[in-house]
Every structure is written in C-alpha cells, then in structure tokens.
Enzyme design. Structure first.
Site, mmCIF file in Angstrom:
data_model
loop_
_atom_site.group_PDB
_atom_site.id
_atom_site.type_symbol
_atom_site.label_atom_id
_atom_site.label_comp_id
_atom_site.label_asym_id
_atom_site.label_seq_id
_atom_site.Cartn_x
_atom_site.Cartn_y
_atom_site.Cartn_z
ATOM 1 C CG ASP A 13 -1.737 -1.254 1.353
ATOM 2 O OD1 ASP A 13 -2.261 -1.719 0.332
ATOM 3 O OD2 ASP A 13 -1.795 -1.804 2.463
ATOM 4 C CE LYS A 16 3.284 -2.574 -4.384
ATOM 5 N NZ LYS A 16 2.820 -2.259 -3.012
ATOM 6 N N GLY A 40 -4.348 -4.830 -3.837
ATOM 7 C CA GLY A 40 -5.386 -3.907 -4.279
ATOM 8 C C GLY A 40 -4.719 -2.611 -4.698
ATOM 9 C CG HIS A 41 -2.248 -2.244 -7.333
ATOM 10 N ND1 HIS A 41 -1.653 -3.056 -8.261
ATOM 11 C CD2 HIS A 41 -1.596 -2.440 -6.180
ATOM 12 C CE1 HIS A 41 -0.676 -3.728 -7.673
ATOM 13 N NE2 HIS A 41 -0.623 -3.365 -6.419
ATOM 14 C CD GLN A 217 0.961 -8.925 -2.034
ATOM 15 O OE1 GLN A 217 1.723 -9.592 -2.687
ATOM 16 N NE2 GLN A 217 -0.294 -8.746 -2.389
#
Ligand code: IMP
Length: 443
Positions: A13, A16, A40-41, A217
C-alpha cells in the site's frame, strides 16, 4: 531498451500503482510478477477511478502489453470479474496476457485460508495456493485449457483436499465433476488471454522494448525477507521479478523502491513505529479526507499507521538494491506541527542501539523499541505540487532527511493521487542495457 522493477519498501500500500501508472506511459510491457488478488491497487486519472487486484494498471493505456506473470496466483472468477468491470469502464483488454504457468487459487484454498489464518491474511487463498505449488500439488492456468489434464490433477488432488477439509476443519467437501466443469468453463473464458509470456518477453527485450516489472505487497511482507511469520507467501522484493516473470538478473536495469512518507500496515505482525489507533496523530494520518484514506483496497480493513521507519527502510534498500526511490503521500503530512522518524532501535534486553538490522523477523522486532527523531512540520500545502520549487523548505528538508538516512536518491515525489500530482527528480527510463547481439566467431 530499459527494464525497471517497481517494488514496495514497506508493508504494501505504498502507492505502487500510482507510480506504475505514471511510468507506464514510457513502457511498452508491464508485468505483474507475484501475489494474487490479495493486492489492491487504486489508480486515479482523467478517465476515472480504477481499482485493480491482478491486472497490471498499465492496461489503462490501450497500446500496452500487460502480463500476469508465471509467479502469480489467480482466482479465475475474481479475475473474470475484474476483466468485466474494466470492459464496463470501456477499457480495452486486447493487451492482456496471462501466463500458462501461473497457479490457480481453487475454492478450497480460500476456505482453508479463512479456516487456518494466523497472520490476519486477506482471506483470498494466497497462502494455501502457494503451499500447494511448493507441495507439487497445484493446478496451473494451462490445466484449465485441457480437460484430460485438469481431470487427472483433480483425481489426484481432490480426495486429499476433501479429507483435510472435512476431517480437520469440518468444512464441506467439493465434488470433482462440478469443480472440473466450473474450472473448464473459467479456462474457456480466460483462453483468449493465455499466452507464452516467456517468449513474448524475450522477443520484447530483443527488439528493445521498455519493460516495467510491477510488484505487489511490499518488502516487509516478503516470505523470506519480511517480518516472518507475519508475511505473505511470495517474494514481492525486486529479485522476485526475475523468478516471477521468467527473466534473469541481467534483464533488470533499474530497481525503484516505493515508500510512503509515513508507515502503514494491514493485518497482524510487528510495527515498531506504530501510533496507537486512537492517538490524534494516527487519526490524522489515516483520514486524509480523500478516497485515499488508509483503508485497505482489497479488504476495506482499517490500516494501522505509524511514523516513517528509517531502520526498516534501510533494510529494504539493501535487500532490493534500490537504484532510487519514490516517496508518496508527502501531502498527508502537511498539517503536522512535528513529524517523527524512527532512526534506530534500542534492543530491549541488551540496550544495544541498532541501525542496520540483520533481518526483519517478528522475533527480533518484538525485542526492539523505536528511537524517534522529531522534525519540524512545514504546516503548508504540498498537495498537487508538480515542481520541487513548490515544496516548502521544511518539506524539502524532510525529503533530504529520508534520502540521507536511506543513502539512496529520491527519483519521484508523489503529492496527490493523480498522475499529474508528481515531482519527477530523475527520469528513470534512461538507464539502458545494449540490445542482445549474437556472437561472430567465424571470420
Ligand atoms: P495474504 O497475502 O492474504 O496471505 O496475507 C498475509 C499478510 O499480508 C496479511 O497481514 C495481509 O494483510 C498482508 N497483505 C497481503 N496483501 C497485501 C497488500 O496488497 N497490501 C497490504 N497488505 C497485504
């Protein structure tokens, strides 16, 4: 031809996706190399707000090839939903490629993940899928494309899985025929995207294309280098790009580490610079008043927050050999009178001052207490700044402090969620390996 690997320097988080999206413009290929739907992006751009779990965010550019690499694990129904959602948002999927070698998260993996979790996992079946991969009992994307192969594997695997599910965990069993049909169906839907990604990447390198390897991650969740055992089951570190994408170390020119200007963590495990969740500083760090507030994209869980930890960050710089770093969310610190950085640890038993950790395991970190240094806050607006000159002197001082502590240059500063909210200090797509040439031994 330039190949860059982007990896997180903290517990994931770090932002990225925003940096990948920013750099994707200059890359022809974007490759996700590990992890699965635990990631999750979120990407915000003119076309809207997009959430990604498995598909590289580079897909927002219609002319890019986006690879879900061999080192990833795929939950097919989840991936198909992600594809559907992107189609609904009018995003072209013609550049999407899925490796035949990626492993499949089967329904029992998610059930077992939830039943056996001891680290606050995302519950997406990631640990059990990688466990079966290592036990040589996994099902791969290529198996979903061939009934005989899938059936043979299920006949071998499913009786044992059912026994474990029922006898040890009291969970329902799965019927072979139903699973077989359901997963062949998934295979049919995914087939148009499945390809020989190894060859495609080799050809891309040969013809001088720019390639971006995108980690999920972060370093401190790496199964080898993270805060073990409170880690994920893959290798998010930069080196993971080689094994996860199927290229050798000479294929990478630049290792870009992403760090948030403070720290966050989702799930259990040590967090030396953590601020108690009710402390007013924690509330301020978590709630920055936007959709980017500190709640997980995948699970919606409240993130734990803390000050920037330069000891762990230095460790991350070393295990990733970062060539440069990006600092994100600097604007979240705009309202603070004082900002703290963890500059060293004191060992609780020996009183030793530790600046460079030999490893980041949970055992060692539980014996360490943080030594914090206070820096004066800038108390003015850095949000959406696009130029170094727009940053107040104390914000620049903070960035220099981080760069000096980590002994690595800052390449990018992110000042807001959109692509444009970025200060580029160093063009990273300018390092280059010469294209591959054949030997000429005969005269
Ligand atoms: P798993 O990857 O679901 O097995 O979860 C293992 C640990 O990694 C848990 O503490 C999760 O909260 C954490 N984790 C996994 N993926 C992410 C991510 O994308 N961002 C932040 N934490 C993550």
């Amino acid at each position: 031809m330039v190949s860059i690997v982007i990896s997180g320097g903290q517990w994931g988080d770090e932002g990225k996706a925003k940096i990948t999206d920013l750099l994707s413009e200059q890359a022809e290929y974007i490759v996700r190399y590990q992890g699965g739907a635990n990631a999750g992006h979120t990407v915000s751009c003119q076309a809207g707000l997009f959430k990604f779990h498995l598909i590289p965010s580079g897909i927002l550019f219609s002319d890019k090839i986006c690879i879900i690499g061999p080192g990833t694990v795929i939950e097919p129904s989840f991936l198909l939903k992600e594809i559907e959602n992107l189609k609904k948002q009018n995003i072209s999927l013609k550049g999407l490629r899925i490796s035949q070698l990626a492993h499949i998260t089967m329904p029992w993996h998610s059930a077992l993940d939830k039943a056996t979790d001891t680290v606050g996992s995302t519950g997406r079946g990631i640990g059990p899928t990688y466990t079966d991969k290592a036990k040589r009992a996994g099902i791969q994307v290529k198996d979903l494309l061939q009934e005989s192969s899938l059936r043979a594997k299920l006949e071998k695997i499913l009786p044992k899985q059912n026994q474990t599910l029922r006898q040890i965990h009291g969970l329902p069993e799965y019927k072979l025929e139903e699973v077989c049909q359901e997963y062949l169906n998934f295979g049919q839907q995914l087939q148009p995207f499945v390809s020989d990604t190894l060859n495609e990447l080799f050809e891309a390198r040969k013809s001088g294309k720019n390639i971006l390897y995108e980690g999920a991650q972060g370093t401190l969740l790496d199964i080898t280098f993270g805060t073990y055992p409170f880690v994920t089951s893959s290798n998010p570190v930069a080196g993971g790009a080689c094994i996860g994408a199927g290229v050798g170390p000479t294929a990478i020119d630049y290792s870009l580490g992403i760090f948030k200007a403070f720290s966050t963590r989702v799930g259990d495990g040590p967090f030396p610079s953590e601020i108690h969740f009710e402390d007013e500083n924690a509330v301020k760090l978590r709630q920055d008043g936007t959709q980017w507030a500190e709640f997980g994209t995948t699970t919606g869980r409240m993130r734990r927050v803390g000050w920037f930890d330069a000891v762990l960050a230095r460790y991350a710089v070393r295990v990733n050999s970062f060539s440069g770093i990006a600092i994100t969310k600097i604007d979240t610190l705009d309202a603070f009178d004082e900002i703290y950085v963890c500059v060293a640890y004191r060992h609780k038993l020996t009183n030793e001052i530790i600046q460079n950790l030999p490893h980041a395991s949970a055992d060692l970190l539980s014996q360490c207490e943080p030594i914090l240094q206070s820096l004066e806050g800038w108390k003015s607006n850095t949000h959406k700044a696009t130029n170094l000159k727009d940053l107040p002197p104390l914000a620049r001082k903070y960035l220099d402090f981080l760069s000096n502590s980590l002994e690595v240059p800052i390449s990018i500063v992110s000042t807001g969620p959109d692509r444009e909210h970025s200060i580029i200090l160093k063009e990273v797509f300018c390092y280059s390996n010469p294209p591959l040439k054949r030997s000429r031994i005969c005269e």
